[in-house]
Design an enzyme around this catalytic site. Sequence first.
Site, PDB file in Angstrom:
ATOM      1  N   CYS A   1     -10.240  -5.047   0.251  1.00  0.00           N
ATOM      2  CA  CYS A   1     -11.362  -4.034   0.664  1.00  0.00           C
ATOM      3  C   CYS A   1     -12.272  -4.005  -0.478  1.00  0.00           C
ATOM      4  O   CYS A   1     -11.914  -4.679  -1.796  1.00  0.00           O
ATOM      5  CB  CYS A   1     -10.878  -2.632   0.548  1.00  0.00           C
TER       6      CYS A   1
ATOM      7  N   GLU B   1       0.372   5.436   0.497  1.00  0.00           N
ATOM      8  CA  GLU B   1      -0.616   6.116   1.065  1.00  0.00           C
ATOM      9  C   GLU B   1      -0.008   7.571   0.536  1.00  0.00           C
ATOM     10  O   GLU B   1       0.780   7.755  -0.017  1.00  0.00           O
ATOM     11  CB  GLU B   1      -0.409   6.198   2.646  1.00  0.00           C
TER      12      GLU B   1
ATOM     13  N   ASN C   1       0.805  -1.258   0.189  1.00  0.00           N
ATOM     14  CA  ASN C   1       0.002   0.073   0.059  1.00  0.00           C
ATOM     15  C   ASN C   1       0.859   1.280   0.015  1.00  0.00           C
ATOM     16  O   ASN C   1       1.909   1.392   0.670  1.00  0.00           O
ATOM     17  CB  ASN C   1      -0.940   0.082   1.349  1.00  0.00           C
TER      18      ASN C   1
ATOM     19  N   GLU D   1      -3.219  -4.507  -2.938  1.00  0.00           N
ATOM     20  CA  GLU D   1      -3.929  -5.486  -3.940  1.00  0.00           C
ATOM     21  C   GLU D   1      -3.782  -4.963  -5.324  1.00  0.00           C
ATOM     22  O   GLU D   1      -3.581  -5.388  -6.397  1.00  0.00           O
ATOM     23  CB  GLU D   1      -5.358  -5.758  -3.474  1.00  0.00           C
TER      24      GLU D   1
ATOM     25  N   CYS E   1     -10.744  -3.215  -4.040  1.00  0.00           N
ATOM     26  CA  CYS E   1      -9.593  -4.164  -4.704  1.00  0.00           C
ATOM     27  C   CYS E   1     -10.602  -5.295  -5.316  1.00  0.00           C
ATOM     28  O   CYS E   1     -10.074  -5.795  -6.145  1.00  0.00           O
ATOM     29  CB  CYS E   1      -8.866  -4.327  -3.576  1.00  0.00           C
TER      30      CYS E   1
ATOM     31  N   CYS F   1      -4.135   0.688  -2.302  1.00  0.00           N
ATOM     32  CA  CYS F   1      -4.070  -0.498  -1.695  1.00  0.00           C
ATOM     33  C   CYS F   1      -3.030  -1.382  -2.133  1.00  0.00           C
ATOM     34  O   CYS F   1      -2.590  -1.161  -3.344  1.00  0.00           O
ATOM     35  CB  CYS F   1      -5.338  -1.248  -1.568  1.00  0.00           C
TER      36      CYS F   1
HETATM   37  N1  THU Z   1      -5.242  -1.297   2.575  1.00  0.00           N
HETATM   38  C1  THU Z   1      -4.767  -2.267   1.682  1.00  0.00           C
HETATM   39  O1  THU Z   1      -3.759  -1.985   1.400  1.00  0.00           O
HETATM   40  N2  THU Z   1      -5.782  -3.152   1.139  1.00  0.00           N
HETATM   41  C2  THU Z   1      -6.900  -3.455   1.703  1.00  0.00           C
HETATM   42  O2  THU Z   1      -7.320  -4.309   0.996  1.00  0.00           O
HETATM   43  C3  THU Z   1      -7.314  -2.523   2.576  1.00  0.00           C
HETATM   44  C4  THU Z   1      -6.525  -1.239   2.939  1.00  0.00           C
HETATM   45  C5  THU Z   1      -4.553   0.050   3.016  1.00  0.00           C
HETATM   46  C6  THU Z   1      -4.817   1.271   2.760  1.00  0.00           C
HETATM   47  C7  THU Z   1      -4.287   2.015   3.901  1.00  0.00           C
HETATM   48  O3  THU Z   1      -3.014   2.584   3.370  1.00  0.00           O
HETATM   49  C8  THU Z   1      -4.387   1.140   4.992  1.00  0.00           C
HETATM   50  O4  THU Z   1      -4.501  -0.201   4.485  1.00  0.00           O
HETATM   51  C9  THU Z   1      -5.313   1.640   5.931  1.00  0.00           C
HETATM   52  O5  THU Z   1      -6.628   1.416   5.591  1.00  0.00           O
END
Ligand code: THU
Length: 138
Positions: free
Chosen positions: A95, A51, A49, A62, A98, A60
Amino acid sequence: MMTKLTQRALNELDKLARQAAKRSYSPYSKFRVGAALKLTNGEIVTGTNVENISYGLTICAERAALVRAVSQFGPKIQIAAIAVTNLNGQASPPCGACRQMLAEFILPDAPVSFPGSGGVRTMPFSELLPRAFEMKLG
Ligand code: THU
């Protein structure tokens, strides 16, 4: 129905996802996620991920892996399996955004492994996103 992938292959994918999670850029949530895709061409592609200070722009793990796979191997890729993990010891199934993005390239019976509330869970993609949005074109 779930495509057969040995437990060993899934463990290996999980390990690669964990390595990717160590490269996470997550200064805001501190939630470090990693994903590893196994493609039907045998290649493995990982993602983490990334940000952004404008929180909503966050990508994310994925989806990072997915766009990387298409960028490296082209639009015909098919995902045979995916492992997702995080370094925070929390449950983190992919999520909704994704799941919808994965639906475009993943085989419906591809195993998806992710940290559940009681340990690693593995289920076919079609169980994670039943009745995915689709549309006839032309
Ligand atoms: N995140 C992911 O990388 N994958 C997911 O399926 C859910 C959330 C990340 C996004 C963000 O950087 C952190 O987790 C908190 O939500």
